[in-house]
Design an enzyme around this catalytic site. Structure first.
Site, short mmCIF file in Angstrom:
data_model
loop_
_atom_site.label_atom_id
_atom_site.label_comp_id
_atom_site.label_asym_id
_atom_site.label_seq_id
_atom_site.Cartn_x
_atom_site.Cartn_y
_atom_site.Cartn_z
CE LYS A 139 88.60 -65.79 11.73
NZ LYS A 139 89.96 -66.13 10.90
CB SER B 138 90.51 -69.82 11.78
OG SER B 138 90.89 -68.45 11.51
CB SER C 156 92.33 -68.47 8.53
OG SER C 156 93.16 -69.33 9.33
#
Length: 246
Positions: free
Chosen positions: A82, A157, A181
């Site tokens: 990420k 996310s 997330s």
């Protein structure tokens, strides 16, 4: 070869690398080909915001190390990360134009431990800006798509990480979670996502949303693959006072 390789899980890739049935170069090139082909499609996943140019070079080094007797547990195995988890020398923008041009001066502990175990970073994955969202629609790089149905969100996310794993563009990926997330995109995309016990994974080098809640998580297509990645990263880190002895 590309389709066959990218359908394999992390443990199966490990087995084939160790037996000599596959090379790390072949594995990384297969994932790169899958990413590049998808990027040209009418509705690309947009899971990666950058596929690293040096991934194949790192794979070549891993193959040479294996031939020389190196037996590190994750040698030559790729992972995606990420965009809020630092990797030294790579951009880390948290899905935001605010950090455009920022290059990480050091690696997050989780990244460093994976690489120390021999793993190869494939690229940075898309995310809601500064992890503030649940759909990966709010990124300066545009929204990510769900590989199950590209008209739908992959969740967020950490949606980019879930998309590249479920879309067979990486065998495993790192995400972060403050309040869903990792688990949300995993469930949306039909894969496994682990939010570990707080402190199990160091947060050093991870751009925080809510420090007292944030945790690094792992996304993969099997529980065994999650465990393999987790085992290389977990444990006490002197750079993070909230990390735990395991």
């Amino acid at each position: 070869m590309s389709e066959n390789v990218t359908s394999l899980g992390l443990r199966e890739l490990k087995s084939r690398l160790e037996s000599g049935a596959l090379t790390s170069v072949a594995v990384v090139e297969a994932y790169r080909a899958a990413y590049e082909a998808d990027a040209k499609s009418a509705k690309p996943l947009n899971g990666y915001i950058e596929f690293f140019d040096d991934a194949v070079d790192r794979a070549r080094e891993a193959d040479a190390a294996r031939a020389a007797g190196d037996r590190r547990p994750l040698l030559g195995l790729p992972f995606a990360s990420k965009d809020n988890i630092s990797i030294k020398g790579k951009a880390c923008t948290c899905g935001s134009r605010v950090l455009s041009g920022y290059v990480a001066p050091y690696s997050a502990t989780v990244s460093a431990r994976l690489m120390a175990a021999g793993a190869i970073p494939l690229g940075r994955t898309n995310m809601d800006e500064f992890a503030m969202g649940s759909s990966t629609e709010y990124s300066c790089y545009g929204p990510s798509r769900n590989p199950v149905n590209r008209d739908l969100t992959p969740g967020g996310s950490s949606g980019g990480s879930a998309a590249v794993v479920a879309g067979a563009q990486a065998p495993v990926a790192l995400g972060t979670e403050t309040g869903g997330s990792v688990r949300l995109p995993a469930s949306y995309c039909g894969i496994y996502g682990l939010k570990p016990t707080y402190g199990a994974l160091s947060r050093s080098g991870v751009v925080a949303f809510g420090s007292s809640l944030d945790q690094v998580g792992v996304l993969a297509r099997s529980v065994d693959d999650v465990g393999l990645a987790l085992s290389a990263m977990a444990g006490r880190d002197p750079l993070d006072d909230t990390s735990a002895d395991l």
